[in-house]
Design a protein around this motif. Sequence first.
Motif, PDB file in Angstrom:
ATOM      1  N   SER A  77       0.923  -1.128   0.097  1.00  0.00           N
ATOM      2  CA  SER A  77       0.089  -0.037   0.020  1.00  0.00           C
ATOM      3  C   SER A  77       0.716   1.293  -0.114  1.00  0.00           C
ATOM      4  O   SER A  77       0.682   2.172  -0.845  1.00  0.00           O
ATOM      5  CB  SER A  77      -0.809  -0.180   1.129  1.00  0.00           C
ATOM      6  N   MET A  78       1.897   1.219   0.762  1.00  0.00           N
ATOM      7  CA  MET A  78       2.714   2.459   1.096  1.00  0.00           C
ATOM      8  C   MET A  78       3.524   2.684  -0.154  1.00  0.00           C
ATOM      9  O   MET A  78       3.715   3.809  -0.833  1.00  0.00           O
ATOM     10  CB  MET A  78       3.565   2.642   2.248  1.00  0.00           C
ATOM     11  N   ALA A  79       4.190   1.598  -0.778  1.00  0.00           N
ATOM     12  CA  ALA A  79       4.509   1.779  -2.145  1.00  0.00           C
ATOM     13  C   ALA A  79       3.974   2.182  -3.249  1.00  0.00           C
ATOM     14  O   ALA A  79       4.458   2.882  -3.961  1.00  0.00           O
ATOM     15  CB  ALA A  79       5.423   0.465  -2.579  1.00  0.00           C
ATOM     16  N   PHE A  80       2.674   1.736  -3.199  1.00  0.00           N
ATOM     17  CA  PHE A  80       1.719   2.121  -4.386  1.00  0.00           C
ATOM     18  C   PHE A  80       1.548   3.699  -4.423  1.00  0.00           C
ATOM     19  O   PHE A  80       1.706   4.366  -5.340  1.00  0.00           O
ATOM     20  CB  PHE A  80       0.481   1.455  -4.221  1.00  0.00           C
ATOM     21  N   PHE A  81       1.166   4.279  -2.766  1.00  0.00           N
ATOM     22  CA  PHE A  81       0.893   5.742  -2.871  1.00  0.00           C
ATOM     23  C   PHE A  81       2.038   6.580  -3.256  1.00  0.00           C
ATOM     24  O   PHE A  81       2.129   7.665  -3.796  1.00  0.00           O
ATOM     25  CB  PHE A  81       0.185   5.936  -1.750  1.00  0.00           C
ATOM     26  N   TYR A  82       3.166   5.953  -2.715  1.00  0.00           N
ATOM     27  CA  TYR A  82       4.375   6.861  -2.849  1.00  0.00           C
ATOM     28  C   TYR A  82       4.671   6.944  -4.454  1.00  0.00           C
ATOM     29  O   TYR A  82       5.078   7.832  -4.903  1.00  0.00           O
ATOM     30  CB  TYR A  82       5.704   6.123  -2.172  1.00  0.00           C
TER      31      TYR A  82
END
Length: 475
Positions: free
Chosen positions: A216-221
Amino acid sequence: MFESILTTIQTILWDYLLVYLLCGIGIFYTFLLKGIQIRKFKTALSALFSKFTLSGKKADKSGMSSFQAVSTAIAGQVGTGNLAGPATAIIAGGPGAIFWMWVSSFFGMATIYAEAMLAQKYRTKDRTGQAVGGPAYYIEKGLGIKWLAVLFAVLIIVALGLIGNMVQSNSIASAFEKSLHIPTWATGLIVAVLVAFVVIGGIKNIASFTEKIVPSMAFFYLLGAIIVLAMNYQFILPAFKMIFIAAFNPAAVLGGGAGIAIQQAMRLGIARGLFSNEAGMGSTPHAHAVAKVKTPEEQGYIAMMGVFVVGVIVTLTGLVIITSGIRGWEASGATGPSFLSFFEGHGTGITITQYAYELVFGSVGGIFIAFSLFFFAFSTIIGWYYYAETNVRYLFKSRAAVPIFQLLAVIGIFSASFIQVDVVWQLADLFNGLMVLPNITALFLLAPIVVMETSGLRLENIPLLNKFKWHKKEL
């Protein structure tokens, strides 16, 4: 005086000795495994996506799923270094440093394949029945050198579980104070409570947390970075041109007055790249060791994708900094020799990355990086804690050892959020570097085992390895 000595030692260790050792072991395994990061890239990528899930089977004492393992590994790899590392490398070594970060990632994929293979082969169970593994285990069981395994275990507990996580906590608190004016102690308290909530639940909570938060964090970043690049689209090709030219001729891009030589770009790029992807450091094998897979080779492929994902994040961060820098430099009519002059007076590391996003998004850009840093650093704290706990289990047989370590780790995370950690940063780098040495030794000496466990390769076809059978019982 003490800080000056630490800086000198850390510089020699990271910028010179470890650059050659870590790159050397990567080159060694690249040739030994016949370019496995190229030959098996499609297989590895397919394996990663085929196992992708945000809600896999719950981890237990026997281990975790392959995707949970790589998520835990990436959680440790994707930290402040992926946001601050490219900025540090670009400002000090020019845009060419990004090219050398790519080089370190390429060779690092072969290194981490070997680490994951060995961790899987020598995995075991502790006295509670918990699946465990990592460098301490393959050093003792593979090489039979107990003291070296103990040394590694002590170093990683201090480097990552205690000092390293204090640095991550301090970075989170500082970012939120700068962007949202939240007191550092308040942020530190929130982080400490959240960490306690995750780690007290053991491997089940850690695996469940990382498999959800890391993708999730990789996607949004990545989405945020892509939006910035879309708005800076006219500067993307010039940025790539700068990267490739400056990698071999910095003066052609930055001007002779910049004082950056090719050796500096190479050294900084490789050093920051290795620090970001952690290949060869001996950290990620702890997660890969407990993956439930059919063969060690299978987890080796997944491990390579961890380095690749980190490389993508580092690349996009670097491109955001370079394109935003060029855009601001041209718009301001700056007279400096290159776009780097536009960043003068805006700090170093993470503050440069924040500024690059603010040039496009305004103050929202700084807040975006603050929240990105929170999730990146928080996931790193969880990953690093797990690595350290594995080594606490290795060193101490008492059931009380883990709860005591949990308490110490949480207290350190809270206290570090509101104290000056300049010396702590230096100590973190020092212990991170020292723990590499036992791991590199094991990776080199256990190379025949890695070859034996890799399909399509035969030990007798590699004369160099046939001459030194380090472990005759297994060979």
